[in-house]
Every structure is written in structure tokens, then in C-alpha cells.
Design an enzyme around this catalytic site. Structure first.
Site, PDB file in Angstrom:
ATOM      1  N   SER A 144      69.435  51.156  26.033  1.00 39.17           N
ATOM      2  CA  SER A 144      67.987  50.967  26.123  1.00 39.17           C
ATOM      3  C   SER A 144      67.296  51.996  25.247  1.00 39.17           C
ATOM      4  O   SER A 144      67.839  53.081  24.996  1.00 39.17           O
ATOM      5  CB  SER A 144      67.518  51.145  27.573  1.00 39.17           C
ATOM      6  OG  SER A 144      66.105  51.194  27.672  1.00 39.17           O
ATOM      7  N   TYR A 157      67.662  56.107  35.341  1.00 38.97           N
ATOM      8  CA  TYR A 157      67.851  55.034  34.361  1.00 38.97           C
ATOM      9  C   TYR A 157      68.122  55.626  32.978  1.00 38.97           C
ATOM     10  O   TYR A 157      69.036  55.192  32.267  1.00 38.97           O
ATOM     11  CB  TYR A 157      66.607  54.150  34.340  1.00 38.97           C
ATOM     12  CG  TYR A 157      66.771  52.848  33.600  1.00 38.97           C
ATOM     13  CD1 TYR A 157      67.294  51.725  34.241  1.00 38.97           C
ATOM     14  CD2 TYR A 157      66.383  52.720  32.270  1.00 38.97           C
ATOM     15  CE1 TYR A 157      67.430  50.516  33.576  1.00 38.97           C
ATOM     16  CE2 TYR A 157      66.513  51.516  31.595  1.00 38.97           C
ATOM     17  CZ  TYR A 157      67.033  50.419  32.252  1.00 38.97           C
ATOM     18  OH  TYR A 157      67.168  49.226  31.588  1.00 38.97           O
TER      19      TYR A 157
END
Length: 258
Positions: A144, A157
């Protein structure tokens, strides 16, 4: 179409909805045999129903990638169904990027995110290796842009996605030349319309949402899927240990308030 992708067997975790489903559908269009491994059985059944015309080349296997035995059984089922395994896409994740404020964030919650988003990719890669080595396979890890930049309260995350980038280049060196390993880092991808029916909501995107991107729009699952397909193909045979950012240019845009 990338002809050398045809009739290969690709295993996609988190493949029943969201970006994962976009990858599954794109690979099927390229002629692949695809296994969607996902913990959400309802989403898996909806996937099979929606793609019933592709049932000979598509399987859904309920899989908890944070559970070692489940991963082993899922990969075995893949090879039993199609006879081989040529590539894996480590896409499954707890998708919510936000956690509680750090001083309030429990260790159990932290571990739950890491078990799925990072440890799952390790388990799938580990147990897929004997099959991948037989045919010179490829691994794509879904990272990401949050591995590269952050918003407040996104430590778990970001840590997972940053870990995936490190895992990618480490495995590329360990597993070459038999197996190539790369990562894809999506930015803002609109997955509305790609979720199971009970979660289906149309995103309310504004003109500003699109225009802030240097390419002029928010991303789509197909943008990520096309990149994944390329990295799985022989056309990417000289690419390993790399991270491809698919974000419409946002991580290259300098933004200051005021």
C-alpha cells in the site's frame, strides 16, 4: 492480452471481493485458472454465482490465512483441483487502515491486524513454495502507499504494509532465480460495486476527489489487476524484488496547507 499468462494457475488471497475480486476477474479474462481464497464464505458464493460461466477455471476455497493449517489445506486443494500452481497474490487483509490512538490501542488488536496482513503472506508464500518452484513461479504481495506515508492512528496497517515491502525484497533474493517476488502498492482505489451484496455501497466521490490525483481520477480495481497480471507474466521476467506504486501519482505530489 498477455499470452504467456494463459492456462496458468494463480492463487489469490482475499479474492472474493474488493481489489482481490478485481484481480480474479481480470486474470480469468486473460485465460487463467484461478483460485479465490477468502475467509468470507458468503462473498465466495456470490463470486461463484456471478462468474458461473467461468466455473471450470475458477474455484473458491474458504481460507483463514492467519491459520497455518487452513493455508496448507487451501493450497493443497488448489493443486488437487488444477494439478499445479504458478503464482500467488498475497492480497488478503483487514482493510481498515485506522486503529485507536496508540496509547489506547490494545496488543490483541495489534496482533490481529499483523496476523492477517503480514503473517498471512508469510504463511501462504512458505507453503506455496514447493509448488511454485516446480514451474518457475511468481509471488505478488499487495502492499500500500501507506507503507510510504501515513495519516494519524494508522500504525498497525502501515507496519504490515511496510513489512510486506521488506518481505518482498528479502524473498526475492532468497528465492531467485526459480521464483520472482514483487509488490504492488495501491493508492486510493474505489472498490464500490466489488463487495458482497450485504456490503455493497456506491462511493460518493466528489469532483475534488478525482481532480486531486495527477491522472485526474480515483483508481479502479482494474488498475491494480493489470499491474499484478504483468508482474505474474513472463514479460516481467527481469523484474524481482520491486514495489510498483499504483496511485495516480499521489505519492509524488507535494502538498502543503496554507
Amino acid at each position: 492480452m498477455i499470452s504467456d499468462l494463459q492456462q496458468q494457475v494463480i492463487y489469490v488471497t482475499g479474492g472474493a471481493q474488493g481489489i482481490g475480486r478485481g484481480i480474479v476477474e481480470h486474470l480469468l479474462r486473460l485465460g487463467h485458472q484461478v483460485v479465490a481464497a477468502d475467509i468470507d464464505e458468503e462473498a465466495g458464493e456470490e463470486l461463484l454465482s456471478a462468474l458461473s460461466a467461468q466455473r471450470e477455471r475458477l474455484r473458491f476455497v474458504k481460507t483463514d490465512i492467519a491459520d497455518e493449517a487452513s493455508v496448507q489445506a487451501s493450497l493443497l486443494a488448489t493443486v488437487e483441483a488444477f494439478g499445479r500452481l504458478d503464482g500467488i497474490v498475497n492480497n488478503a487483509a483487514i482493510a481498515d487502515p485506522y486503529n485507536a490512538a496508540l496509547e489506547e490501542f490494545t496488543f490483541d488488536a495489534w496482533r490481529k491486524v499483523l496476523d492477517t496482513n503480514l503473517h498471512g503472506a508469510f504463511l501462504v508464500s512458505k507453503y506455496a513454495l514447493p509448488y511454485l518452484r516446480q514451474h518457475g513461479g511468481s509471488i505478488v504481495n499487495m502492499a500500500s502507499t501507506r507503507a510510504l506515508q501515513s495519516e494519524p492512528n494508522s500504525e498497525a496497517y502501515a507496519t504490515c504494509k511496510g513489512g510486506l515491502l521488506a518481505l518482498t525484497h528479502a524473498m526475492a533474493i532468497s528465492l531467485g532465480p526459480q521464483v520472482r517476488v514483487n509488490a504492488v502498492s495501491p493508492g486510493w482505489i474505489d472498490v464500490s460495486g466489488w463487495q458482497k451484496a450485504s456490503k455493497h455501497e456506491q462511493a460518493k466521490l466528489s469532483q475534488a476527489d478525482h481532480e486531486q490525483h495527477p491522472v485526474g481520477r480515483v483508481g479502479k480495481p482494474g488498475d491494480v489487476a493489470a499491474t499484478v497480471a504483468f508482474l505474474l507474466s513472463n514479460e516481467a521476467g527481469f523484474i524481482t524484488g520491486q514495489n510498483i506504486v499504483v496511485d495516480g501519482g499521489m505519492t509524488r505530489k507535494m502538498i502543503y496547507e496554507g
